[in-house]
Design a protein around this motif. Structure first.
Motif, PDB file in Angstrom:
ATOM      1  N   HIS A  90      47.579  41.356  36.967  1.00 42.48           N
ATOM      2  CA  HIS A  90      46.279  40.983  37.548  1.00 42.48           C
ATOM      3  C   HIS A  90      45.154  41.824  36.945  1.00 42.48           C
ATOM      4  N   ALA A  91      45.418  43.126  36.721  1.00 42.41           N
ATOM      5  CA  ALA A  91      44.373  43.987  36.136  1.00 42.41           C
ATOM      6  C   ALA A  91      43.987  43.471  34.755  1.00 42.41           C
ATOM      7  N   MET A  92      44.991  43.080  33.973  1.00 39.59           N
ATOM      8  CA  MET A  92      44.731  42.530  32.642  1.00 39.59           C
ATOM      9  C   MET A  92      43.875  41.265  32.754  1.00 39.59           C
ATOM     10  N   ALA A  93      44.171  40.440  33.753  1.00 41.35           N
ATOM     11  CA  ALA A  93      43.418  39.185  33.913  1.00 41.35           C
ATOM     12  C   ALA A  93      41.958  39.456  34.289  1.00 41.35           C
ATOM     13  N   TYR A  94      41.715  40.447  35.152  1.00 38.20           N
ATOM     14  CA  TYR A  94      40.314  40.755  35.517  1.00 38.20           C
ATOM     15  C   TYR A  94      39.518  41.164  34.278  1.00 38.20           C
ATOM     16  N   ALA A  95      40.158  41.963  33.414  1.00 38.74           N
ATOM     17  CA  ALA A  95      39.447  42.410  32.207  1.00 38.74           C
ATOM     18  C   ALA A  95      39.243  41.251  31.238  1.00 38.74           C
ATOM     19  N   ALA A  96      40.270  40.409  31.087  1.00 39.68           N
ATOM     20  CA  ALA A  96      40.255  39.401  30.009  1.00 39.68           C
ATOM     21  C   ALA A  96      39.579  38.092  30.399  1.00 39.68           C
TER      22      ALA A  96
ATOM     23  N   PRO B 299      44.476  20.843  29.191  1.00 35.83           N
ATOM     24  CA  PRO B 299      43.866  21.600  30.286  1.00 35.83           C
ATOM     25  C   PRO B 299      43.678  23.085  29.921  1.00 35.83           C
ATOM     26  N   TYR B 300      42.538  23.612  30.266  1.00 36.50           N
ATOM     27  CA  TYR B 300      42.129  25.002  30.015  1.00 36.50           C
ATOM     28  C   TYR B 300      41.937  25.302  28.515  1.00 36.50           C
ATOM     29  N   GLY B 301      42.001  24.248  27.683  1.00 39.93           N
ATOM     30  CA  GLY B 301      41.848  24.440  26.238  1.00 39.93           C
ATOM     31  C   GLY B 301      40.490  24.995  25.874  1.00 39.93           C
ATOM     32  N   GLU B 302      39.468  24.750  26.728  1.00 44.95           N
ATOM     33  CA  GLU B 302      38.116  25.227  26.409  1.00 44.95           C
ATOM     34  C   GLU B 302      38.037  26.748  26.365  1.00 44.95           C
ATOM     35  N   GLY B 303      38.964  27.423  27.077  1.00 44.18           N
ATOM     36  CA  GLY B 303      38.871  28.886  27.122  1.00 44.18           C
ATOM     37  C   GLY B 303      39.956  29.590  26.330  1.00 44.18           C
ATOM     38  N   LEU B 304      41.062  28.885  26.061  1.00 39.31           N
ATOM     39  CA  LEU B 304      42.203  29.555  25.428  1.00 39.31           C
ATOM     40  C   LEU B 304      42.074  29.529  23.904  1.00 39.31           C
ATOM     41  N   TRP B 305      43.162  29.742  23.225  1.00 38.63           N
ATOM     42  CA  TRP B 305      43.146  29.824  21.758  1.00 38.63           C
ATOM     43  C   TRP B 305      42.850  28.456  21.158  1.00 38.63           C
ATOM     44  N   PRO B 306      42.087  28.398  20.042  1.00 35.84           N
ATOM     45  CA  PRO B 306      41.660  27.096  19.501  1.00 35.84           C
ATOM     46  C   PRO B 306      42.757  26.315  18.793  1.00 35.84           C
ATOM     47  N   ILE B 307      43.858  26.958  18.412  1.00 36.49           N
ATOM     48  CA  ILE B 307      44.873  26.268  17.608  1.00 36.49           C
ATOM     49  C   ILE B 307      46.143  26.076  18.450  1.00 36.49           C
TER      50      ILE B 307
ATOM     51  N   ILE C 183      50.957  30.711  24.086  1.00 35.41           N
ATOM     52  CA  ILE C 183      50.532  30.905  25.470  1.00 35.41           C
ATOM     53  C   ILE C 183      51.559  31.831  26.102  1.00 35.41           C
ATOM     54  N   GLY C 184      51.099  32.839  26.815  1.00 40.90           N
ATOM     55  CA  GLY C 184      52.022  33.783  27.427  1.00 40.90           C
ATOM     56  C   GLY C 184      51.824  33.864  28.927  1.00 40.90           C
ATOM     57  N   TYR C 185      52.608  34.730  29.546  1.00 39.00           N
ATOM     58  CA  TYR C 185      52.479  34.969  30.978  1.00 39.00           C
ATOM     59  C   TYR C 185      51.055  35.419  31.293  1.00 39.00           C
ATOM     60  N   GLY C 186      50.500  36.283  30.427  1.00 44.76           N
ATOM     61  CA  GLY C 186      49.154  36.800  30.641  1.00 44.76           C
ATOM     62  C   GLY C 186      48.115  35.697  30.750  1.00 44.76           C
ATOM     63  N   GLU C 187      48.234  34.685  29.899  1.00 46.77           N
ATOM     64  CA  GLU C 187      47.260  33.588  29.933  1.00 46.77           C
ATOM     65  C   GLU C 187      47.278  32.870  31.290  1.00 46.77           C
ATOM     66  N   THR C 188      48.484  32.718  31.870  1.00 49.24           N
ATOM     67  CA  THR C 188      48.542  32.019  33.172  1.00 49.24           C
ATOM     68  C   THR C 188      47.797  32.824  34.241  1.00 49.24           C
ATOM     69  N   LYS C 189      47.840  34.150  34.122  1.00 51.99           N
ATOM     70  CA  LYS C 189      47.142  34.997  35.095  1.00 51.99           C
ATOM     71  C   LYS C 189      45.629  34.996  34.826  1.00 51.99           C
ATOM     72  N   ILE C 190      45.241  34.896  33.563  1.00 45.98           N
ATOM     73  CA  ILE C 190      43.810  34.810  33.227  1.00 45.98           C
ATOM     74  C   ILE C 190      43.235  33.507  33.794  1.00 45.98           C
ATOM     75  N   ILE C 191      43.973  32.406  33.634  1.00 44.59           N
ATOM     76  CA  ILE C 191      43.512  31.114  34.164  1.00 44.59           C
ATOM     77  C   ILE C 191      43.443  31.167  35.695  1.00 44.59           C
ATOM     78  N   GLU C 192      44.456  31.791  36.300  1.00 44.87           N
ATOM     79  CA  GLU C 192      44.471  31.927  37.763  1.00 44.87           C
ATOM     80  C   GLU C 192      43.219  32.676  38.237  1.00 44.87           C
TER      81      GLU C 192
ATOM     82  N   PRO D 171      36.640  36.995  31.520  1.00 39.44           N
ATOM     83  CA  PRO D 171      35.353  36.630  30.899  1.00 39.44           C
ATOM     84  C   PRO D 171      35.433  36.539  29.374  1.00 39.44           C
ATOM     85  N   MET D 172      36.409  37.202  28.754  1.00 32.57           N
ATOM     86  CA  MET D 172      36.557  37.103  27.289  1.00 32.57           C
ATOM     87  C   MET D 172      37.002  35.693  26.908  1.00 32.57           C
ATOM     88  N   PHE D 173      37.810  35.070  27.776  1.00 31.61           N
ATOM     89  CA  PHE D 173      38.321  33.724  27.484  1.00 31.61           C
ATOM     90  C   PHE D 173      37.372  32.649  28.019  1.00 31.61           C
ATOM     91  N   PHE D 174      37.000  32.756  29.286  1.00 25.82           N
ATOM     92  CA  PHE D 174      36.226  31.697  29.923  1.00 25.82           C
ATOM     93  C   PHE D 174      34.772  32.151  30.061  1.00 25.82           C
TER      94      PHE D 174
END
Ligand SMILES: NC(=O)c1ccc[n+]([C@@H]2O[C@H](COP(=O)([O-])OP(=O)(O)OC[C@H]3O[C@@H](n4cnc5c(N)ncnc54)[C@H](O)[C@@H]3O)[C@@H](O)[C@H]2O)c1
Length: 386
Positions: free
Chosen positions: A18-24, A321-329, A334-343, A26-29
């Protein structure tokens, strides 16, 4: 841009995610719905809390969650502690008017979960339960294809969550093997993720018929607070304690729609690391997902020409879904971290819009009712209506 102060209770495995998601987030979305500020992290003593604050980038550490959730400068309370503490923390946070995200399962029992739901509804706060696997883009794509009718009417669902981190009988007896802390074993810990998939993708579950068992009845007692999930193995010579929760469950499902299904969960499945899967058959095609290959969704359309009919592999990317914020290619990973960032993104979107997110505590409560029914069905060896 609006900032919101987060108090995170528990600095273990989920605290890290969760801490990683709070930091990341705004970097993605971007623009972010709000900027989460890592204000204070709470753990069981001041030394652990201070260490977590340093490691996870929080301004402060505290050993007193009661004082923290009552603070005027906290907007969001994030519950990342073992299951026996969720209800008490959430009810106190709701009474203090905080928005809440709680790790899953929402509680040890449906009764506890209902008290949590009542508290957040009375307080009028935003509430979310952290079934993050449904935020894997391939899973969200499966939902989109189903909503669009691309595989027709759903006939059946089969889901699994198989792991092997505790297949070694000398793997330690952490809180996950103790009923008074965890509530149940594989049912609550991993089975509920598949129940969330089943409800998200197919609809409400009406009845269950289950077999549950405990294959490894004793384990060496674990030293320390954080569940190491078997890493480092156990001490075969240590004092052993009783495992009073299930470590394997198999349940049949009957959905309200009339569809049939099944779920298997085990933590003793050698060779299966995080084998979270579903296969869904509809009247016009099928969908298959395997979290160990989580960039891809396998889809089959029954009306494809016979000479090319079969499962196709779709790698998720910007078109999904969520492609606007994640990696362009697609297939970049996609990892566990990305699911927490989206959450995290969906939580802050809900808070700033005032609309309850999904899964909310309503879903968390319903999933606890289904988990209770799976336990009762295993005991009575009969179908139980939920
Ligand atoms: N969504 C997922 O995929 C997922 C994955 C793992 C765990 N979980 C859930 O997250 C929750 C935490 O699991 P975990 O794996 O992070 O556990 P963990 O053992 O790694 O960490 C728990 C942390 O909470 C702290 N803690 C315990 N009681 C506390 C209290 N009263 N006050 C403050 N801190 C306290 C512990 O010291 C520890 O640091 C559980 O409900 C679990 O089911 C969810």
């Amino acid at each position: 841009m609006k900032t919101m102060n987060v108090a995170m209770i528990g600095g273990g495995f989920m605290g890290k995610a969760h801490a990683m998601a709070y930091a990341a987030m705004p970097m993605f979305f971007w623009p972010a719905p709000a900027i989460p500020v890592r204000k204070v992290v709470v753990d069981i003593d001041q030394a652990r809390a201070d260490e977590a604050a340093t490691r996870f980038g929080f301004e402060e550490g505290s050993a007193d969650w009661r004082a923290v959730v009552a603070r005027d400068d906290i907007d969001v309370v994030d519950i990342c502690t073992p299951n026996d503490t969720h209800a008490e923390i959430a009810i106190a946070a709701a009474k203090a008017g905080k928005h809440i995200i709680s790790e899953k399962p929402l509680a040890r029992t449906a009764e506890e979960a209902k008290a949590m739901l009542d508290a957040v509804q009375a307080a009028g706060v935003i509430h979310m339960v952290a079934f993050n696997y449904r935020r894997t883009p391939a899973v969200a794509l499966a939902r989109k294809l189903i909503d669009e009718g691309r595989i027709g009417e759903i006939v059946n669902f089969r889901g699994t969550y198989l792991q092997d981190w505790s297949a070694d009988p000398d793997s330690p007896l952490s809180w996950r093997f103790q009923k008074d802390v965890a509530g149940s074993g594989t049912i609550g810990d991993i089975g509920t993720h598949v129940v969330d998939f089943a409800r998200y993708l197919v609809g409400e579950i009406a009845a269950v018929n289950s077999v549950n068992r405990t294959l490894i009845p004793t384990r060496p007692v674990q030293e320390g607070n954080v569940d190491k999930l078997g890493v480092g193995g156990g001490d075969a010579n240590a004092k052993r304690g009783i495992v009073d929760v299930d470590d394997e469950m198999i349940t049949q499902l009957r959905f309200s729609s009339g569809a049939y299904g099944s779920i298997e969960a085990s933590r003793n499945a050698h060779g299966r690391n995080n084998y979270l899967t579903f296969e869904i058959h509809g009247t016009k095609g099928s969908i298959l997902f395997d979290y160990e290959h989580r960039d891809a969704l396998q889809v089959m359309f029954a009306d494809d020409p016979a000479d090319v009919r079969g499962f196709r592999t779709i790698y998720t990317g910007a078109a999904h879904p969520y492609g606007e914020g994640l990696w362009p290619i697609p297939a970049l990973g996609i990892g566990y971290g990305e699911t927490k960032i989206i959450e995290c993104y969906d939580l802050f979107r809900a808070i700033t819009s005032g609309e309850q997110p999904s899964p909310s505590f309503d879903d968390g409560f319903r999933i606890c009712q289904i988990a209770d029914a799976i336990i009762a069905s295993g005991e009575s060896q009969s179908w139980i209506e939920v």
